[in-house]
Design a protein around this motif. Structure first.
Motif, PDB file in Angstrom:
ATOM      1  N   GLY A   4       0.668  -1.385  -0.434  1.00 18.87           N
ATOM      2  CA  GLY A   4       0.099   0.475   0.208  1.00 18.87           C
ATOM      3  C   GLY A   4       1.186   1.568   0.010  1.00 18.87           C
ATOM      4  N   PRO A   5       0.395   2.162  -0.216  1.00 17.06           N
ATOM      5  CA  PRO A   5       1.170   4.126  -0.091  1.00 17.06           C
ATOM      6  C   PRO A   5       0.535   4.620   1.549  1.00 17.06           C
ATOM      7  CG  PRO A   5      -1.300   4.183  -0.980  1.00 17.06           C
ATOM      8  CD  PRO A   5      -1.326   2.534  -0.399  1.00 17.06           C
ATOM      9  N   LEU A   6       1.852   4.749   1.632  1.00 19.01           N
ATOM     10  CA  LEU A   6       2.665   5.750   3.107  1.00 19.01           C
ATOM     11  C   LEU A   6       2.203   7.082   2.077  1.00 19.01           C
ATOM     12  CD1 LEU A   6       5.653   6.507   3.483  1.00 19.01           C
ATOM     13  CD2 LEU A   6       5.251   3.923   3.588  1.00 19.01           C
ATOM     14  N   LEU A   7       1.814   8.226   3.980  1.00 17.32           N
ATOM     15  CA  LEU A   7       1.843  10.089   3.090  1.00 17.32           C
ATOM     16  C   LEU A   7       1.768  10.195   4.230  1.00 17.32           C
ATOM     17  CD1 LEU A   7       1.987  12.090   1.345  1.00 17.32           C
ATOM     18  CD2 LEU A   7      -0.381  11.717   2.015  1.00 17.32           C
ATOM     19  N   GLN A  38       6.193  13.017   3.013  1.00 15.06           N
ATOM     20  CA  GLN A  38       7.221  12.128   2.857  1.00 15.06           C
ATOM     21  C   GLN A  38       6.085  11.156   2.233  1.00 15.06           C
ATOM     22  OE1 GLN A  38       9.389  10.079   5.937  1.00 15.06           O
ATOM     23  NE2 GLN A  38       8.490   8.360   5.451  1.00 15.06           N
ATOM     24  N   PRO A  39       5.935  10.574   0.518  1.00 15.53           N
ATOM     25  CA  PRO A  39       5.113   9.824   0.260  1.00 15.53           C
ATOM     26  C   PRO A  39       6.168   8.902   0.474  1.00 15.53           C
ATOM     27  CG  PRO A  39       5.997  11.027  -1.464  1.00 15.53           C
ATOM     28  CD  PRO A  39       6.951  11.879   0.272  1.00 15.53           C
ATOM     29  N   GLY A  40       5.534   7.071  -0.233  1.00 17.13           N
ATOM     30  CA  GLY A  40       5.911   6.246  -0.105  1.00 17.13           C
ATOM     31  C   GLY A  40       5.776   5.482  -0.231  1.00 17.13           C
ATOM     32  N   LEU A  41       5.597   4.031  -0.342  1.00 21.57           N
ATOM     33  CA  LEU A  41       5.316   2.443  -0.805  1.00 21.57           C
ATOM     34  C   LEU A  41       5.552   1.355   0.105  1.00 21.57           C
ATOM     35  CD1 LEU A  41       3.252   1.683  -3.099  1.00 21.57           C
ATOM     36  CD2 LEU A  41       5.129   0.631  -4.266  1.00 21.57           C
ATOM     37  N   TYR A  42       4.893   0.648   0.976  1.00 24.65           N
ATOM     38  CA  TYR A  42       5.304  -0.575   2.327  1.00 24.65           C
ATOM     39  C   TYR A  42       5.128  -1.520   1.350  1.00 24.65           C
ATOM     40  CZ  TYR A  42       0.587  -1.291   3.913  1.00 24.65           C
ATOM     41  OH  TYR A  42      -0.304  -1.869   4.196  1.00 24.65           O
ATOM     42  N   PHE A  43       5.411  -2.364   1.610  1.00 27.09           N
ATOM     43  CA  PHE A  43       5.480  -4.484   1.251  1.00 27.09           C
ATOM     44  C   PHE A  43       5.392  -4.930   3.278  1.00 27.09           C
ATOM     45  CE2 PHE A  43       7.106  -1.822  -2.760  1.00 27.09           C
ATOM     46  CZ  PHE A  43       6.442  -2.707  -3.529  1.00 27.09           C
ATOM     47  N   LEU A  55       9.526   1.920   0.584  1.00 24.57           N
ATOM     48  CA  LEU A  55      11.008   2.804  -0.161  1.00 24.57           C
ATOM     49  C   LEU A  55       9.373   4.345  -0.225  1.00 24.57           C
ATOM     50  CD1 LEU A  55      11.023   1.248  -3.537  1.00 24.57           C
ATOM     51  CD2 LEU A  55      12.380   1.622  -2.187  1.00 24.57           C
ATOM     52  N   TYR A  56      10.417   5.242   0.204  1.00 23.90           N
ATOM     53  CA  TYR A  56      10.125   6.527   0.636  1.00 23.90           C
ATOM     54  C   TYR A  56      10.928   7.838  -0.008  1.00 23.90           C
ATOM     55  CZ  TYR A  56      11.974   6.636   4.974  1.00 23.90           C
ATOM     56  OH  TYR A  56      12.983   6.849   6.063  1.00 23.90           O
ATOM     57  N   ALA A  57      10.294   9.105   0.461  1.00 19.82           N
ATOM     58  CA  ALA A  57      11.667  10.648  -0.289  1.00 19.82           C
ATOM     59  C   ALA A  57      10.670  11.295   0.430  1.00 19.82           C
ATOM     60  CB  ALA A  57      10.938  10.175  -1.494  1.00 19.82           C
ATOM     61  N   TYR A  58      11.574  12.545   0.989  1.00 20.46           N
ATOM     62  CA  TYR A  58      11.012  13.624   1.066  1.00 20.46           C
ATOM     63  C   TYR A  58      12.699  14.826   0.777  1.00 20.46           C
ATOM     64  CZ  TYR A  58      14.714  12.017   4.820  1.00 20.46           C
ATOM     65  OH  TYR A  58      15.608  11.673   5.676  1.00 20.46           O
ATOM     66  N   ARG A  59      12.025  15.804   1.175  1.00 18.46           N
ATOM     67  CA  ARG A  59      12.884  16.969   1.150  1.00 18.46           C
ATOM     68  C   ARG A  59      14.026  17.315   2.864  1.00 18.46           C
ATOM     69  NH1 ARG A  59      10.908  21.550  -3.412  1.00 18.46           N
ATOM     70  NH2 ARG A  59      10.916  19.737  -5.051  1.00 18.46           N
ATOM     71  N   VAL A  60      14.784  18.073   2.269  1.00 15.52           N
ATOM     72  CA  VAL A  60      15.427  17.893   3.840  1.00 15.52           C
ATOM     73  C   VAL A  60      16.632  18.775   3.805  1.00 15.52           C
ATOM     74  CG1 VAL A  60      17.119  16.965   3.454  1.00 15.52           C
ATOM     75  CG2 VAL A  60      16.686  16.773   5.564  1.00 15.52           C
ATOM     76  N   GLY A  61      16.213  20.239   4.725  1.00 15.70           N
ATOM     77  CA  GLY A  61      16.966  21.598   4.612  1.00 15.70           C
ATOM     78  C   GLY A  61      16.445  22.304   4.385  1.00 15.70           C
ATOM     79  N   ARG A  62      17.358  23.859   4.591  1.00 15.29           N
ATOM     80  CA  ARG A  62      16.612  25.370   3.895  1.00 15.29           C
ATOM     81  C   ARG A  62      18.125  25.822   3.746  1.00 15.29           C
ATOM     82  NH1 ARG A  62      14.282  27.898   9.622  1.00 15.29           N
ATOM     83  NH2 ARG A  62      16.174  26.942  10.717  1.00 15.29           N
ATOM     84  N   GLN A  63      17.369  27.155   3.526  1.00 14.53           N
ATOM     85  CA  GLN A  63      18.959  28.682   3.591  1.00 14.53           C
ATOM     86  C   GLN A  63      18.623  29.235   4.970  1.00 14.53           C
ATOM     87  OE1 GLN A  63      19.294  30.316  -0.310  1.00 14.53           O
ATOM     88  NE2 GLN A  63      18.904  32.663   0.924  1.00 14.53           N
ATOM     89  N   VAL A  64      19.488  30.115   5.706  1.00 16.37           N
ATOM     90  CA  VAL A  64      19.757  30.799   6.709  1.00 16.37           C
ATOM     91  C   VAL A  64      20.331  31.461   6.752  1.00 16.37           C
ATOM     92  CG1 VAL A  64      19.016  27.568   8.303  1.00 16.37           C
ATOM     93  CG2 VAL A  64      21.100  28.717   7.534  1.00 16.37           C
ATOM     94  N   GLU A  65      19.844  31.995   7.423  1.00 12.62           N
ATOM     95  CA  GLU A  65      20.465  33.579   7.130  1.00 12.62           C
ATOM     96  C   GLU A  65      22.509  33.315   8.300  1.00 12.62           C
ATOM     97  OE1 GLU A  65      20.376  35.844   4.790  1.00 12.62           O
ATOM     98  OE2 GLU A  65      19.314  34.853   4.009  1.00 12.62           O
ATOM     99  N   VAL A  66      23.426  33.767   7.912  1.00 15.28           N
ATOM    100  CA  VAL A  66      24.455  33.827   8.948  1.00 15.28           C
ATOM    101  C   VAL A  66      25.314  35.026   9.306  1.00 15.28           C
ATOM    102  CG1 VAL A  66      27.247  32.821   9.282  1.00 15.28           C
ATOM    103  CG2 VAL A  66      24.930  31.527   7.726  1.00 15.28           C
TER     104      VAL A  66
END
Length: 454
Positions: free
Chosen positions: A225-228, A262-267, A282-293
Motif C-alpha cells: 500500500g501507499p504511505l504518506l 513524505q510519500p512512499g510505498l510499503y510491503f 521506499l519513500y522520499a522527502y526533502r530536507v534542509g533550508r537556507q539560513v542567514e548567518v
C-alpha cells in the motif's frame, strides 16, 4: 531516517472465524474464535460471541478444547512430553537422553477413535502422541544427539518412531506393516493409526479424521500500500571550541527544523501466526533550508547565508511485531536498517554578496568568502525505531532515528592566527552536529485481505 508503514486489515492476528470453546468447567461457548495460526500450543485464545461483541481472552489453562470452522481441533490432554528433544546442535546432549515429564497441553487432534493421534510442535520440534484402548499415550518426537567416537563428534538421529510403533501395535500385523513404510509425517502416521482402527480395534472402523480446511488465510501474507506522512529533521550546529578572534557564526544554527511531506510505498510479509512481519518500504522527502548567518566581523557587508537543501530517497528494511488489542486495533513496534541516497539542491556557505571571492579578515589575513558545505546524516549503527496502531486497513506510526555525530570546519572565519617562520595564516572554527529525524506516517493496505473468510 525512518518511516512507517502498515499492516493490512487483518495482519495483526485478528482472523476471527466461527467456532467454539469448551471451558475447564464444561461450559461450551459458541461464537467466533480468533485463528492465530498457532504453531506451538497457544498460551491464550481470543473469543467473541458475535462479530460486534467485545473480545475476551482465555488462558490455555482455562480451556478443555478449541474448535474452528476451518476444521482445526485443539484439545487439552495430559501428555508425556520431552521438552529437551532438539534438532539444534547447540542444544544437543552427548548420547541419547530422554527426559519426559507429564504436562497439560492444547494439542492438535489428528485422529479420534479407538486409537487417537495428537500433534504438538514445541520450539520447532515435532511431537506426535498416539493412544489406543486401555493404553497410555506414546510420544514420538524428532530428536538428534551428539556421538563422540574416538574424538570424532557426529550427529545421530534419535527418533526411533518405527521401533516404538512396532512395539505399541505389536499385536496388529497390519499396523506393524504400515509402520515399516511410514515416514515421520502426519499423513503417514495417520495411515498407521487408521490401519489399526479399521483392522485391529474392537469396532473395526476408522476413527474420525480431523480434516483442516485449506486456510483461506495464506500461511504467509503480503500486504502492499501507499504511505504518506510528515517528517521533521533537526540538525543544529554547536561550537566545538572556544571563542576566537572572529565570531562563531554557525553556532546554534538549525539547518532544517521544519516539516516535509513524505510519500512512499510499503510491503509487509506476515508470518503464519500474524505476530511478525518482514517489512520494507521506499519513500522520499526533502530536507534542509537556507539560513542567514551573521558577519564574522559584525559588519553588514559580510553577512552570510548557509544554503543546505536536498532530496532523500530511502529504502527501509526491518522487522515488525504485532499485538492485537481489543476487537479492532493492533499495536505495532519495529526496527531495522535504512539505505539512503541524497541529491543536493544546494550545499554552500557564503559570506558577502558573492561578488568578492576573498575578504580581509581580523588580523590582516585574506580568507575566502565561499566554500561547499558537506554535512548531515552521518553513518550510524543505530536502527530506526517505530511504534504505531492499526485499525482495519489504516495504520498510523511514529518513527525515528538518531544519526552519528559529525564534525565541520569553517575556514572562512578566523578563530586564531599562527605565525610559524614569520608567515601568518589563520585557523577557523570547528563545529559538531548530530542529525535527528522523526516522522508521523499514515499507510493504507491496497491489496485484498487474504485472511478474510467468505
Amino acid at each position: 531516517m525512518v518511516l512507517l508503514a502498515p499492516l493490512g486489515r487483518r495482519c495483526g492476528a485478528q482472523v476471527f472465524e466461527p467456532g467454539y470453546l469448551v471451558l475447564g468447567r464444561g461450559d461450551t461457548l459458541r461464537g467466533e474464535v480468533e485463528n492465530a495460526f498457532w504453531t506451538d500450543p497457544p498460551k491464550a485464545v481470543r473469543f467473541r460471541p458475535a462479530a460486534t461483541a467485545p473480545v475476551v481472552s482465555y488462558r490455555a489453562v482455562q480451556l478443555r478444547a478449541v474448535q474452528l470452522a476451518s476444521g482445526r481441533l485443539l484439545r487439552r490432554e495430559l501428555l508425556p512430553i520431552d521438552y529437551s528433544a532438539s534438532k539444534n546442535p547447540n542444544q544437543m546432549f552427548y548420547g541419547l537422553v530422554i527426559r519426559q515429564r507429564p504436562d497439560s497441553l492444547l494439542a492438535d487432534v489428528l485422529v479420534e477413535g479407538p486409537a487417537t493421534l495428537l500433534s504438538v510442535v514445541w520450539g520447532q520440534v515435532q511431537h506426535f502422541f498416539v493412544r489406543r484402548e486401555q493404553q497410555p499415550y506414546l510420544e514420538m518426537t524428532e530428536r538428534r544427539y551428539l556421538d563422540n567416537n574416538g574424538g570424532v563428534v557426529s550427529l545421530r538421529d534419535g527418533n526411533n518412531y518405527q521401533g516404538q510403533l512396532g512395539l505399541y501395535f505389536g499385536d496388529c500385523a497390519a499396523a506393524v506393516a504400515a509402520t515399516n513404510q511410514a515416514k515421520f509425517t502426519a499423513t503417514d502416521l495417520i495411515g498407521v493409526v487408521q490401519t489399526y482402527n479399521q483392522q485391529c480395534s474392537a469396532v473395526r472402523q476408522p476413527g474420525r479424521r480431523i480434516e483442516v480446511e485449506a486456510p483461506k488465510a495464506s500461511r504467509v501474507k503480503l500486504q502492499v500500500g501507499p504511505l504518506l506522512g510528515v517528517r521533521y529533521t533537526s540538525m543544529r550546529l554547536r561550537a566545538a571550541g572556544a571563542p576566537g578572534l572572529e565570531a562563531q557564526t554557525l553556532a546554534g544554527q538549525q539547518l532544517d527544523g521544519r516539516l516535509h511531506l513524505q510519500p512512499g510505498l510499503y510491503f509487509d510479509l506476515l508470518d503464519g501466526g500474524r505476530r511478525l512481519a518482514a517489512h520494507t518500504a521506499l519513500y522520499a522527502y526533502r530536507v534542509g533550508r537556507q539560513v542567514e548567518v551573521a558577519a564574522p566581523d559584525g559588519s553588514a557587508q559580510w553577512r552570510g547565508t548557509l544554503d543546505w537543501r536536498a532530496t532523500a530517497a530511502v529504502w527501509q528494511v526491518g522487522l515488525r511485531g504485532l499485538l492485537p488489542v481489543g476487537p479492532h486495533y493492533t499495536l505495532l513496534a519495529g526496527a531495522g536498517a535504512e539505505i539512503a541516497q541524497y541529491w543536493a539542491q544546494a550545499a554552500r556557505l557564503r559570506y558577502g554578496t558573492g561578488t568578492a571571492t576573498t575578504r580581509l579578515a581580523t588580523g590582516g589575513v585574506a580568507v575566502l568568502t565561499e566554500q561547499p558545505f558537506q554535512l548531515g546524516f552521518a553513518r550510524t549503527k543505530m536502527p530506526y525505531l517505530e511504534v504505531g496502531i492499526r485499525r482495519q486497513r489504516l495504520t498510523a506510526l511514529l518513527t525515528g532515528r538518531i544519526y552519528g555525530k559529525q564534525h565541520y570546519y569553517d575556514p572562512l572565519v578566523v578563530a586564531a592566527l599562527q605565525n610559524p617562520a614569520g608567515q601568518v595564516y589563520s585557523l577557523g572554527h570547528s563545529y559538531t552536529a548530530r542529525t535527528l529525524s522523526a516522522a508521523l506516517v499514515l499507510s493504507y493496505q491496497l491489496n485484498r485481505d487474504t485472511d478474510q473468510r467468505k
